[in-house]
Each structure stands twice: as C-alpha cells, then as structure tokens.
Write an enzyme that holds these catalytic residues in place. Structure first.
Site, PDB file in Angstrom:
ATOM      1  N   SER A   1      25.207  77.183  20.730  1.00  0.00           N
ATOM      2  CA  SER A   1      26.252  76.507  21.493  1.00  0.00           C
ATOM      3  C   SER A   1      26.840  75.322  20.727  1.00  0.00           C
ATOM      4  O   SER A   1      27.449  75.497  19.687  1.00  0.00           O
ATOM      5  CB  SER A   1      25.719  76.105  22.862  1.00  0.00           C
ATOM      6  OG  SER A   1      26.758  76.108  23.826  1.00  0.00           O
TER       7      SER A   1
ATOM      8  N   LYS B   1      38.431  64.046  45.261  1.00  0.00           N
ATOM      9  CA  LYS B   1      37.819  62.938  44.531  1.00  0.00           C
ATOM     10  C   LYS B   1      36.314  63.114  44.376  1.00  0.00           C
ATOM     11  O   LYS B   1      35.721  62.665  43.380  1.00  0.00           O
ATOM     12  CB  LYS B   1      38.124  61.613  45.234  1.00  0.00           C
ATOM     13  CG  LYS B   1      37.691  60.376  44.450  1.00  0.00           C
ATOM     14  CD  LYS B   1      38.391  60.311  43.106  1.00  0.00           C
ATOM     15  CE  LYS B   1      37.951  59.092  42.305  1.00  0.00           C
ATOM     16  NZ  LYS B   1      38.501  59.088  40.946  1.00  0.00           N
TER      17      LYS B   1
END
Length: 321
Positions: free
Chosen positions: A132, A184
């Site tokens: 990765s 949010k």
C-alpha cells in the site's frame, strides 16, 4: 542514634535527588541532529541506506521524550544527503504495511524532488512488507526490488471507522452534536452512517485510489498498461514471485544485491554504505534498524487470543489483515 538516622535520611534524599536529575536530563533532552554511520565498505563515494519501517505517518510521538514524525525525519535525511557531494546513490530499505494517504504522498513528493535536484540513482528494496503506502513511496524510485520471501501490493485505499452507538446506549450515554450542516458529523462513530454519507466517502476513496493508480503508472520502471494495473489494484497482496510476474516490481534480490546494483548505476566500483542515526541509536549492519520507525495507534482492541493494536483512523494507503 537520632544523629545517625538524620544523616542516613539526608544521604537518601541526596541520592533520590541525584537520581531524579539524571532521569530528567536523559528523558527531556531535545532531539539531536542526524549523525552519519559507516555500515560497511570503503572509498570516497557513499551509498545512503534509508529505512522505511512500520506505519507511515505524519504524526510524531510526544511525551517526556519527543520524536519527530517519519515524514519529518525523512525530509531531514534527504536534506542532509543533498548537501553531501559524496552521496552517489540511495537505497530505501522498506518493511512497512503503508500508512496514511497524506504521509505516503508527502514522502513520495519529497523523494521525487530530491531525485530531480541530486540526480543520483535511487532504488527500493522490500525486505519484508512493502504494501500500500509503502509501495506508493517505492514508486518514486528508479527500481523496485524485493526479497524472495517479501510481500507487496495492496494497492488501494481504506477508511477505517468504528461505530459505538450500541455501546453508548448500554452505558446510558448519549452524544449530542450542535452542527452547522447535516454532513458536519459525517462518519461519526456515535451513529450509523447514512447511505448518502457512505456514497460521499466512497467518492473520496475512489479519487484517492485513482491517484494511487496514476502514481504507479508513472513510476520509472513501469511496464503495465492502465487496464492491467486496474485489474491488479483491487487491494490484494502479492508474493515477490507474483509481483514480478505482474510487473509490479523489477527484480527479486536481497538487499546487498540491490546495493551492488546502485553502485553500478552510479558508476562507482567502491563505496561506503552509510546510514543516519540519532546519537544513542544502533547501526552496525545493513539490516540494523534506524530512526524511520513510526507507529501511531488510536485504540486497543481486546479479543480472540490477545490484544491487538489498531492503527490511527482516516483515509489510509494501508494493508491491514
């Protein structure tokens, strides 16, 4: 008798104070600059060995003895190497599962910038794990090699989050957020994510994944077409033999062979292999550890047969079995 007791107590107090003073000085000393250590070889030219070990992260360690982040130390090492005219090549010794998207990308950028200015061969050697984000970083080098028993791949992005709403209810605790917009508190661990929030998160993941694919396609030794790479980049891991057959790496060899290859690419017959270390660190062979080790955790998960340390959250270029 009382006089002897007072003298004894005074002596013990002085010893305790002295011990505390030594303890404080040892732990609170500031981080000192890197020093150079010759690991092996001789000659005027130098091959710099930089280790990328553990979680790749932009977070340092704080406490009584602070430690800069891997990103900061990597940048510091490159700056030191750039000023040294004797540096003829660089080898990244990689043993890392990856890490955060931002840290992997910053280090990749810094290595490309260093290579453009210094103009020396830079090779990557995957000695254990090079998955990765670690493979993302290796893609900035001129050649990627891997030990026969190493593991690489895991090209992709993962967003790890925990949902603790059920646990909070059992504890009788309720989380209340006052927010400026409906999204949010998106992906908050205190409530389930809505389908729209999952879709928005997936869009970010897809964008970051596309960047990963572009980085691999642009690496110096790349021989893959986009469609081939997209098939390979589904997050799976590869042995060294599989990675070579898939054209994700350029060669299977041990670290000492990679160092020889860098010497040849640099056009030097003899060179010292050097590494950087903090005073008090240990470096005696090409396989000794050095400062570029950074593991950050957010919680400990207890279950199964032991205690498992979980890496920090957020968008990650990380292989986590």
């Amino acid at each position: 008798m009382r006089k002897i007791t007072r003298l004894l107590m005074g002596f013990l107090a002085v010893m305790a104070l002295s011990a505390c003073t030594v303890f404080d000085v040892a732990l609170l000393q500031p981080t000192r600059p890197f020093k150079e250590k010759v690991v092996e070889g001789e000659g005027h030219a130098k091959i710099l060995l930089l280790e990328i070990s553990g979680m790749i992260s932009e977070k340092g360690k704080s406490g009584l003895k602070e430690k800069p982040s891997m990103v900061a130390e990597f940048k510091e090492a490159l700056q030191k190497a750039e000023k040294d005219d004797a540096i003829a090549g660089v080898v990244l010794r990689i043993n890392s599962p990856g890490g955060t998207v931002s840290a992997s990308d910053i280090m990749h950028h810094e290595l490309l910038a260093f290579k453009a200015r210094k103009k020396v061969p830079i090779y990557a050697s995957i000695v254990g794990l090079g998955t990765s984000g670690a493979y993302y970083l290796a893609s900035a080098t001129d050649r990627i090699s891997a030990h026969p028993a190493s593991v690489t791949g895991s090209i992709g992005v993962i967003l790890m989050r925990f949902e603790v709403e059920g646990l909070m209810q059992k504890l009788g605790v309720k989380e209340i957020s006052v927010k400026s917009g409906a999204k949010k508190d998106m992906l908050s661990p205190f409530r389930p994510a809505t389908p729209e929030e999952e879709r928005l998160a997936q869009e970010v993941i897809n964008s970051l994944h596309l960047r990963f694919v572009e980085i691999v396609l642009g690496r110096p030794g790349n021989k893959l077409q986009r469609k081939e790479l997209e098939t390979l980049a589904d997050g799976r891991i590869y042995t060294a033999d599989q990675a070579l057959a898939a054209k994700l790496i350029d060669k299977i060899e041990y670290l000492d062979e990679t160092i020889k290859g860098v010497k040849q690419a640099a056009g030097v017959s003899e060179a010292k292999v050097v590494s950087y270390y903090r005073p008090g660190g240990y470096r005696s062979t090409i396989y000794s550890g050095d400062p570029f080790t950074d593991v950050n955790v957010s919680l400990v998960k207890v279950g199964g047969e032991g205690v498992e340390v979980m890496p920090e959250g957020g968008f990650m270029y990380l292989w986590r079995p």
